[in-house]
Design an enzyme around this catalytic site. Structure first.
Site, PDB file in Angstrom:
ATOM      1  N   THR A  35       0.824  -1.335  -0.051  1.00 41.27           N
ATOM      2  CA  THR A  35      -0.057  -0.162  -0.065  1.00 41.27           C
ATOM      3  C   THR A  35       0.744   1.314   0.222  1.00 41.27           C
ATOM      4  O   THR A  35       2.041   1.095   0.409  1.00 41.27           O
ATOM      5  CB  THR A  35      -0.996  -0.013   1.131  1.00 41.27           C
ATOM      6  OG1 THR A  35      -0.159   0.160   2.395  1.00 41.27           O
ATOM      7  CG2 THR A  35      -1.914  -1.300   1.264  1.00 41.27           C
ATOM      8  N   GLY A  36       0.248   2.278  -0.584  1.00 38.42           N
ATOM      9  CA  GLY A  36       1.071   3.631  -0.392  1.00 38.42           C
ATOM     10  C   GLY A  36       2.077   3.819  -1.410  1.00 38.42           C
ATOM     11  O   GLY A  36       3.313   4.218  -1.142  1.00 38.42           O
ATOM     12  N   ILE A  65       9.092   5.409  -0.872  1.00 31.26           N
ATOM     13  CA  ILE A  65       9.452   4.227  -0.346  1.00 31.26           C
ATOM     14  C   ILE A  65       8.685   2.945  -0.742  1.00 31.26           C
ATOM     15  O   ILE A  65       9.080   1.825  -1.025  1.00 31.26           O
ATOM     16  CB  ILE A  65       9.312   4.207   1.421  1.00 31.26           C
ATOM     17  CG1 ILE A  65      10.443   5.349   1.885  1.00 31.26           C
ATOM     18  CG2 ILE A  65       9.815   2.806   2.085  1.00 31.26           C
ATOM     19  CD1 ILE A  65      10.120   5.456   3.250  1.00 31.26           C
ATOM     20  N   GLY A  66       7.582   2.931  -0.878  1.00 32.24           N
ATOM     21  CA  GLY A  66       6.621   2.033  -1.402  1.00 32.24           C
ATOM     22  C   GLY A  66       6.927   1.468  -2.850  1.00 32.24           C
ATOM     23  O   GLY A  66       7.230   0.371  -2.857  1.00 32.24           O
ATOM     24  N   SER A 112       6.912   5.786  12.342  1.00 32.61           N
ATOM     25  CA  SER A 112       7.647   6.883  12.706  1.00 32.61           C
ATOM     26  C   SER A 112       7.604   7.124  13.809  1.00 32.61           C
ATOM     27  O   SER A 112       6.591   7.010  14.792  1.00 32.61           O
ATOM     28  CB  SER A 112       7.347   7.976  11.638  1.00 32.61           C
ATOM     29  OG  SER A 112       7.946   9.239  12.106  1.00 32.61           O
ATOM     30  N   TYR A 154       0.156  12.704  13.186  1.00 33.89           N
ATOM     31  CA  TYR A 154       0.985  11.786  12.398  1.00 33.89           C
ATOM     32  C   TYR A 154       1.729  10.689  13.311  1.00 33.89           C
ATOM     33  O   TYR A 154       1.489   9.553  13.173  1.00 33.89           O
ATOM     34  CB  TYR A 154       2.090  12.464  11.555  1.00 33.89           C
ATOM     35  CG  TYR A 154       2.908  11.366  10.785  1.00 33.89           C
ATOM     36  CD1 TYR A 154       2.451  10.722   9.712  1.00 33.89           C
ATOM     37  CD2 TYR A 154       4.106  11.428  10.898  1.00 33.89           C
ATOM     38  CE1 TYR A 154       3.351   9.691   8.975  1.00 33.89           C
ATOM     39  CE2 TYR A 154       5.247  10.621  10.477  1.00 33.89           C
ATOM     40  CZ  TYR A 154       4.609   9.814   9.254  1.00 33.89           C
ATOM     41  OH  TYR A 154       5.535   8.965   8.617  1.00 33.89           O
TER      42      TYR A 154
END
Length: 266
Positions: A25-26, A33-34, A169, A178
């Site tokens: 995903t993403g 990064i994905g 993160s 986030y």
């Protein structure tokens, strides 16, 4: 949610040896990064379903990368992977089940679930809105739980081959919704290491540290380099190599861990 044209027929490997399916995903930008993870897994023999959400990129500072999904799709097919590009808003509670439906229809059952999706809009304790807080938790926490739930309910691969991996993160100061929602993601994924153990699925979280995929200012970039003993920022490939290992047979014994893959950043 819209489903792009799959490359299943074009990508099938000529030996007809079944390739396992990874859902990543993403994967909305070629430098992300994905995308790096998807390419690494494709090169290692996986078929790849990947999700992206253009509306998210559109409201971020980096904007839309025209043709990104198609370019990523073609790069995966170059490694012999059958692919399915799936545009999906993970803020929609119905999206995870539709993503799995589309993946199974195009490629078959999912063996590895790699979650790189996120909502990331910086704000602090005093200026975060309720709307932003809820959206972060819907995408980063709720969707992660729902994707894992779908995966666990539908998993039929050989016990011991299943993998769940999520990116996290620890950046919370000035980035409250986030960081807080990523902390919830950690707990959800690590719970799967126990709750899905009977299916032979390993489950881990990776903190990749600061990786510049187009969002960093010059000051942020310089600060990140100063705080990293190796004297450089991380790359998508650094994370991709770790994911590739965890998804391999050799990575099976790593389970229930939050792995710091950040070059010693502190």
């Amino acid at each position: 949610m819209s489903i792009d044209q799959t490359q299943a027929d074009r990508g099938r490997n000529p030996s007809d040896v079944p390739r396992p399916v990874a859902l990543v995903t993403g994967v909305g930008r070629t430098v992300g990064i994905g995308a790096g993870i998807a390419r690494r897994l494709a090169a290692s023999g996986w078929d790849i379903a990947f999700t992206y959400w253009t509306a998210y990129d559109e409201r971020m500072t980096w904007g839309i990368e025209p043709g990104a999904a198609g370019a990523i799709d073609r790069s995966l097919a170059e490694h012999g992977a059958a692919t399915a590009a799936i545009e999906a808003n993970l803020g929609d509670a119905g999206a995870p089940s539709r993503i799995f439906d589309a993946t199974e229809r195009r490629l078959g059952g999912v063996t590895a679930l790699v979650m790189c999706h996120c909502e990331s809009v910086a704000s602090g304790l005093l200026d975060t809105t309720v709307e932003s807080f809820d959206r972060h938790f819907a995408v980063n926490a709720r969707a992660t739980w729902q994707l894992i739930r779908e995966y666990g309910r539908r998993f039929h691969a050989t016990p011991g081959t299943g993998r769940i991996i999520g990116l996290t993160s620890d950046h919370t100061v000035g980035n409250l919704p986030y960081g807080a929602s990523k902390a919830a993601l950690d707990r959800i994924i690590l719970a799967a290491a126990r709750e899905l153990a009977h299916l032979g699925i390993s489950s881990n979280v990776i903190n990749p540290g600061p990786i510049d995929t187009g969002w960093m200012t010059d000051d942020v970039r310089a600060s990140g380099i100063r705080q990293t003993p190796l004297g450089r920022l991380g790359t998508p490939q650094d994370t991709a190599h770790l994911v590739d290992f965890l998804c391999s047979p050799q990575g099976q014994w790593i389970n229930g861990q939050l792995l710091m893959s950040n070059g010693g950043f502190a």
